[in-house]
Design a protein around this motif. Sequence first.
Motif, PDB file in Angstrom:
ATOM      1  N   GLY A  39       0.822  -1.203   0.000  1.00  0.00           N
ATOM      2  CA  GLY A  39       0.000   0.000   0.000  1.00  0.00           C
ATOM      3  C   GLY A  39       0.854   1.250   0.000  1.00  0.00           C
ATOM      4  O   GLY A  39       0.457   2.296   0.522  1.00  0.00           O
ATOM      5  N   MET A  40       2.041   1.138  -0.582  1.00  0.00           N
ATOM      6  CA  MET A  40       3.023   2.218  -0.495  1.00  0.00           C
ATOM      7  C   MET A  40       2.735   3.288  -1.549  1.00  0.00           C
ATOM      8  O   MET A  40       2.797   3.033  -2.756  1.00  0.00           O
ATOM      9  N   TRP A  41       2.413   4.490  -1.093  1.00  0.00           N
ATOM     10  CA  TRP A  41       2.220   5.624  -1.992  1.00  0.00           C
ATOM     11  C   TRP A  41       3.496   6.453  -1.980  1.00  0.00           C
ATOM     12  O   TRP A  41       4.005   6.820  -0.919  1.00  0.00           O
ATOM     13  N   ILE A  42       4.001   6.738  -3.175  1.00  0.00           N
ATOM     14  CA  ILE A  42       5.165   7.614  -3.290  1.00  0.00           C
ATOM     15  C   ILE A  42       4.835   8.728  -4.264  1.00  0.00           C
ATOM     16  O   ILE A  42       4.105   8.533  -5.245  1.00  0.00           O
ATOM     17  N   GLU A  43       5.337   9.898  -3.974  1.00  0.00           N
ATOM     18  CA  GLU A  43       5.150  11.008  -4.896  1.00  0.00           C
ATOM     19  C   GLU A  43       6.244  12.031  -4.689  1.00  0.00           C
ATOM     20  O   GLU A  43       6.824  12.142  -3.600  1.00  0.00           O
ATOM     21  N   ALA A  44       6.517  12.779  -5.750  1.00  0.00           N
ATOM     22  CA  ALA A  44       7.483  13.870  -5.700  1.00  0.00           C
ATOM     23  C   ALA A  44       6.827  15.070  -6.359  1.00  0.00           C
ATOM     24  O   ALA A  44       6.549  15.050  -7.563  1.00  0.00           O
ATOM     25  N   LEU A  45       6.538  16.087  -5.560  1.00  0.00           N
ATOM     26  CA  LEU A  45       5.775  17.234  -6.041  1.00  0.00           C
ATOM     27  C   LEU A  45       6.632  18.486  -6.074  1.00  0.00           C
ATOM     28  O   LEU A  45       7.300  18.825  -5.095  1.00  0.00           O
ATOM     29  N   ALA A  46       6.609  19.167  -7.206  1.00  0.00           N
ATOM     30  CA  ALA A  46       7.256  20.468  -7.301  1.00  0.00           C
ATOM     31  C   ALA A  46       6.366  21.488  -6.609  1.00  0.00           C
ATOM     32  O   ALA A  46       5.172  21.577  -6.882  1.00  0.00           O
ATOM     33  N   GLN A  47       6.936  22.217  -5.690  1.00  0.00           N
ATOM     34  CA  GLN A  47       6.182  23.201  -4.917  1.00  0.00           C
ATOM     35  C   GLN A  47       6.157  24.539  -5.651  1.00  0.00           C
ATOM     36  O   GLN A  47       6.965  24.793  -6.535  1.00  0.00           O
ATOM     37  N   ASN A  48       5.241  25.407  -5.256  1.00  0.00           N
ATOM     38  CA  ASN A  48       5.054  26.653  -6.001  1.00  0.00           C
ATOM     39  C   ASN A  48       4.833  27.839  -5.079  1.00  0.00           C
ATOM     40  O   ASN A  48       3.739  28.371  -5.014  1.00  0.00           O
ATOM     41  N   ASN A  97       3.783   4.087   4.215  1.00  0.00           N
ATOM     42  CA  ASN A  97       3.608   2.642   4.283  1.00  0.00           C
ATOM     43  C   ASN A  97       2.252   2.362   4.911  1.00  0.00           C
ATOM     44  O   ASN A  97       2.001   2.756   6.044  1.00  0.00           O
ATOM     45  N   ARG A  98       1.373   1.711   4.163  1.00  0.00           N
ATOM     46  CA  ARG A  98       0.034   1.425   4.691  1.00  0.00           C
ATOM     47  C   ARG A  98      -0.166  -0.066   4.926  1.00  0.00           C
ATOM     48  O   ARG A  98      -1.273  -0.588   4.824  1.00  0.00           O
ATOM     49  N   SER A  99       0.925  -0.771   5.235  1.00  0.00           N
ATOM     50  CA  SER A  99       0.854  -2.203   5.495  1.00  0.00           C
ATOM     51  C   SER A  99       1.281  -2.495   6.932  1.00  0.00           C
ATOM     52  O   SER A  99       1.739  -1.608   7.656  1.00  0.00           O
ATOM     53  N   THR A 100       1.161  -3.761   7.295  1.00  0.00           N
ATOM     54  CA  THR A 100       1.578  -4.187   8.634  1.00  0.00           C
ATOM     55  C   THR A 100       3.044  -4.628   8.647  1.00  0.00           C
ATOM     56  O   THR A 100       3.578  -4.951   9.700  1.00  0.00           O
ATOM     57  N   GLN A 101       3.687  -4.645   7.458  1.00  0.00           N
ATOM     58  CA  GLN A 101       5.072  -5.099   7.377  1.00  0.00           C
ATOM     59  C   GLN A 101       6.039  -3.979   7.746  1.00  0.00           C
ATOM     60  O   GLN A 101       5.761  -2.784   7.545  1.00  0.00           O
ATOM     61  N   ALA A 102       7.177  -4.371   8.281  1.00  0.00           N
ATOM     62  CA  ALA A 102       8.214  -3.409   8.638  1.00  0.00           C
ATOM     63  C   ALA A 102       8.934  -2.952   7.373  1.00  0.00           C
ATOM     64  O   ALA A 102       9.468  -3.769   6.616  1.00  0.00           O
ATOM     65  N   ILE A 103       8.947  -1.650   7.147  1.00  0.00           N
ATOM     66  CA  ILE A 103       9.619  -1.076   5.986  1.00  0.00           C
ATOM     67  C   ILE A 103      10.436   0.122   6.469  1.00  0.00           C
ATOM     68  O   ILE A 103       9.944   0.955   7.239  1.00  0.00           O
ATOM     69  N   THR A 104      11.669   0.189   6.038  1.00  0.00           N
ATOM     70  CA  THR A 104      12.554   1.288   6.417  1.00  0.00           C
ATOM     71  C   THR A 104      12.906   2.103   5.179  1.00  0.00           C
ATOM     72  O   THR A 104      13.318   1.552   4.155  1.00  0.00           O
ATOM     73  N   LEU A 105      12.731   3.417   5.274  1.00  0.00           N
ATOM     74  CA  LEU A 105      13.201   4.312   4.216  1.00  0.00           C
ATOM     75  C   LEU A 105      14.662   4.622   4.487  1.00  0.00           C
ATOM     76  O   LEU A 105      15.007   5.284   5.473  1.00  0.00           O
ATOM     77  N   LYS A 106      15.540   4.129   3.620  1.00  0.00           N
ATOM     78  CA  LYS A 106      16.974   4.298   3.846  1.00  0.00           C
ATOM     79  C   LYS A 106      17.472   5.639   3.309  1.00  0.00           C
ATOM     80  O   LYS A 106      18.204   6.349   3.990  1.00  0.00           O
ATOM     81  N   ARG A 107      17.050   5.977   2.087  1.00  0.00           N
ATOM     82  CA  ARG A 107      17.507   7.250   1.544  1.00  0.00           C
ATOM     83  C   ARG A 107      16.596   7.663   0.387  1.00  0.00           C
ATOM     84  O   ARG A 107      15.862   6.856  -0.168  1.00  0.00           O
ATOM     85  N   VAL A 108      16.682   8.947   0.033  1.00  0.00           N
ATOM     86  CA  VAL A 108      15.948   9.497  -1.088  1.00  0.00           C
ATOM     87  C   VAL A 108      16.954  10.088  -2.068  1.00  0.00           C
ATOM     88  O   VAL A 108      17.839  10.860  -1.654  1.00  0.00           O
ATOM     89  N   LEU A 109      16.849   9.720  -3.321  1.00  0.00           N
ATOM     90  CA  LEU A 109      17.762  10.200  -4.356  1.00  0.00           C
ATOM     91  C   LEU A 109      17.062  11.292  -5.151  1.00  0.00           C
ATOM     92  O   LEU A 109      16.102  11.025  -5.890  1.00  0.00           O
ATOM     93  N   PHE A 110      17.514  12.516  -4.967  1.00  0.00           N
ATOM     94  CA  PHE A 110      16.962  13.653  -5.684  1.00  0.00           C
ATOM     95  C   PHE A 110      17.803  13.931  -6.928  1.00  0.00           C
ATOM     96  O   PHE A 110      18.990  13.614  -6.971  1.00  0.00           O
ATOM     97  N   PRO A 111      17.207  14.554  -7.928  1.00  0.00           N
ATOM     98  CA  PRO A 111      17.992  14.905  -9.112  1.00  0.00           C
ATOM     99  C   PRO A 111      19.002  16.001  -8.793  1.00  0.00           C
ATOM    100  O   PRO A 111      18.790  16.818  -7.895  1.00  0.00           O
ATOM    101  N   PHE A 112      20.126  15.973  -9.501  1.00  0.00           N
ATOM    102  CA  PHE A 112      21.175  16.997  -9.434  1.00  0.00           C
ATOM    103  C   PHE A 112      21.909  17.006  -8.091  1.00  0.00           C
ATOM    104  O   PHE A 112      22.572  17.978  -7.770  1.00  0.00           O
ATOM    105  N   ALA A 113      21.792  15.931  -7.306  1.00  0.00           N
ATOM    106  CA  ALA A 113      22.464  15.948  -6.012  1.00  0.00           C
ATOM    107  C   ALA A 113      22.625  14.526  -5.505  1.00  0.00           C
ATOM    108  O   ALA A 113      22.081  13.571  -6.062  1.00  0.00           O
ATOM    109  N   GLY A 114      23.349  14.394  -4.412  1.00  0.00           N
ATOM    110  CA  GLY A 114      23.527  13.088  -3.807  1.00  0.00           C
ATOM    111  C   GLY A 114      22.319  12.672  -2.985  1.00  0.00           C
ATOM    112  O   GLY A 114      21.264  13.306  -3.013  1.00  0.00           O
ATOM    113  N   ASP A 115      22.492  11.593  -2.240  1.00  0.00           N
ATOM    114  CA  ASP A 115      21.396  11.042  -1.457  1.00  0.00           C
ATOM    115  C   ASP A 115      21.046  11.943  -0.279  1.00  0.00           C
ATOM    116  O   ASP A 115      21.887  12.652   0.266  1.00  0.00           O
ATOM    117  N   SER A 116      19.768  11.878   0.089  1.00  0.00           N
ATOM    118  CA  SER A 116      19.338  12.361   1.396  1.00  0.00           C
ATOM    119  C   SER A 116      19.170  11.128   2.270  1.00  0.00           C
ATOM    120  O   SER A 116      18.254  10.329   2.060  1.00  0.00           O
TER     121      SER A 116
END
Length: 867
Positions: free
Chosen positions: A371-380, A405-424
């Motif tokens: 049930g994982m929803w992901i999105e990347a929104l440009a702000q204004n 995460n909308r499930s009962t399973q354990a999920i870890t967000l390790k990092r986010v890769l943005f354009p033009f830069a390294g990991d967060s």
Amino acid sequence: MNRFVLAVCLFLVLRVADGFAQAGYPSDVMNAAKLQLSLKKLNTLGSVLYVAAHPDDENTAFISYCANDRLFRTTYLSMTRGDGGQNLIGSEQSEYLGIIRTQELLAARRIDGGEQMFTRALDFGYSKTPEETMKIWGKDRILADVVWAIRKLRPDVIVTRFPTTGEGGHGHHTASAMLAGEAFAIAADPNRFPEQLKFVKPWKAKRLLWNAWLPILEARKAANKLDSLPAYPMLDIGAYSPLLGKACSELAAESRSMHKSQGFGASGTRGENINYFEHLGGDSANAGANTKGDIFSGVDMTWNRVKGGAEIAKILDEAYKKFQPENPSAILPLLVKAHKTMNDVQKSSGDDYWIPQKRKELLEVIRSCAGMWIEALAQNPPAQGESGFSGTPSGTVKIAASIVNRSTQAITLKRVLFPFAGDSVINKALERGKYLTTTVTKTIPATTPLSQPYWLQTPQEKGVFVISDQQQVGLPENPPALAVSFVVAIAGEDFTFTTPVLHRRTDRVLGEVYRPFELVPPVALNLSGRSFIFADTVAKEIAVNVIANTPKAQGMVRLRVPAGWSVSPEQIPFMIATKGEEFRAIFRVKAPQTASTGELLAEASIGEASTNKSMTTISYTHIPAQTIFPDAKAKLVRVDMKRTIKNVGYIAGASDDVADYLAQTGVNVTLLSDDDIENGDLKRFDAIVTGIRVYNDNQRPRLRQQYRRLMDYVQQGGTMLVQYNTNGGFTSNGLIDSIGPYPFTISRDRVTEEDAAVKLIKPEHPVFNVPNKITQDDFTGWVQERGLYFANKWDSAYEPLLSSRDAGETDKTGGMLLAKYGKGVFMYSGYAWFRQLPAGVPGAYRLLMNMLHAGQTVGGNTPQSKP
């Protein structure tokens, strides 16, 4: 690896189990029904390629059946993007229409579950023969593209929509089938198009079939050219899916109804839907006199076709059996195990097709089970000038990357890769139902290309788009301008999910609306037309709308004109404080004394940089908004033309810019509503013109009821010109008596060669002499075609004026008919004024002006009742 290839790689992670995740939409989570189908599809290894010529040619029921019932990877290869067709929903033509029809195909594929590819072929309009089509396209170029699609997709079965024998009518149709047949035969030959083998491998499909049309088969049978119909393989493609609650043919109708620019809305069928297939090459489908056959017979549809694949199949089968619609995350450990096994099997087997393909499908199943929803929104936030749905090279973009995460399973967000830069680096457990957002502001590199569709980045050649990068060939659209990747850990394994950067807004009617993030020039320069027509030497005002795509945009704008033309002032300064606002620069352009054509180019300088790009956004509710950046140029035309009429009433049709371009000649053009026709003073018009297909337009149902009113106008001395219509929706015998004063029949006759010879049937006729002397020179420089939907039968009161024909055909004289009626004149013309006027063809303006003048030169007392 260049930026485009990197973007493609990121984009392909987004491919969902039942089609492309497009640049203009977020990555939806599948519901339980689609999840169950997708789980089953993971254990189905079969591929089908469907081949035809245009958007809307595809059999959406067959595609839906293959994708949703047989669960094959199913792709539609369209030779063209439909650039040369008609447009029933707007005024876009040529490459603009091709963008609409591309997106309509992608909208259709989202519904029927297929995928989409194209060749480089241009839709140059109607073609009567495959020989003409192949010559204009360049046979080997497009054959190479079909071979590329086969090698890339590795289909088990290839199916053509059209026969090679010509019953499909359109030359593009027949050519598509012929190219499919030749590509089927040579795709396995490494000596043919060997340059492709850096990226793909030779491939031999199992069989080639034609998706036969029953009327053609019956006609052949009647002519004793084939055995009984049961000898042909058959499929019932109307299969019903209890999970989806719809038959494949119902999905197909929804899919086909996405072709809105062509008016192809369809109703769903329920129940049996038999399709026949003719064997064209490869292994037979085991059809015989007493069997229906199966066009997929002999195709291994299991993991047995991959060495070591049995272990993958076993795990996926267990996951399918243990799937719980109300708790899909319960099978996540099994899916993680399947993913790891796929990686291990790929290392040992070297498989480079099915495991990568199924791994992409598996990623989306895993995400949906969570049930994982992901999105990347440009702000204004406009005060800071940061991006909403657009950004500029060297500008900034603020991106909010969110995951839940909308499930009962354990999920870890390790990092986010943005354009033009390294990991967060995040390294944070995703609590169930807790939305986690990471926001960054990034500078867009100055070298980042604009979001121009890749096939329009280089000027096209005759018949073909110029695409230098082999790996771009066939892609339905650009990868997202920007994308964000989320690296998550599930059951000890890392997974990367990538989503495009989008802009989201809430519309009071439509609700949640997404738009692709676009990279745009710092300012755009929009001219008010593709051509500017000068009927004399009086200076004409030409406006350049300078659109700011950054805050505090300032510089100079100027017009470049050819020798002999003049423009003032030389340049105009602009300073635009707020992004999105416009500055209107007005120049005065003066034409030379004599006939002349040339090109006008708008330019803007901003500091040391300069730009000459315009910006056009195509926006309809059934497709994501699309923006393109053609050069800010237009055609300048000084027409040697006399003009005697002053006022024209215009009844607009679909995709119709004729009124705008007619007004450029100095004629006062009034657009007529139904009320204007019924109640207005029509006598004030020297002529009344109807736009293309206006009598076929469902938006003007009252027009036929106004027939008597329009005929009274003609009878009393007016001139009426009806541009082409089709015969659909008129009387059953084809004789149309509700348009002109006397009946005539509109056929499908057309002259497709734009340089076909044109003969003046009566050179002395006033239409060819007053007020302008018409010669053969007036038929040079025409674009796409001479005309279409000519009349082929008409009452003796009509007088044919022009004759033309394509090579090898007989003369067609029904392209321009004139009849006197009372004191006035009525004309029907199938000649393509709607293409020639926007293209700035001087002779088209001169002849059209004579036609609108005809009531003054040939009108008179004639019989006033229909025979």
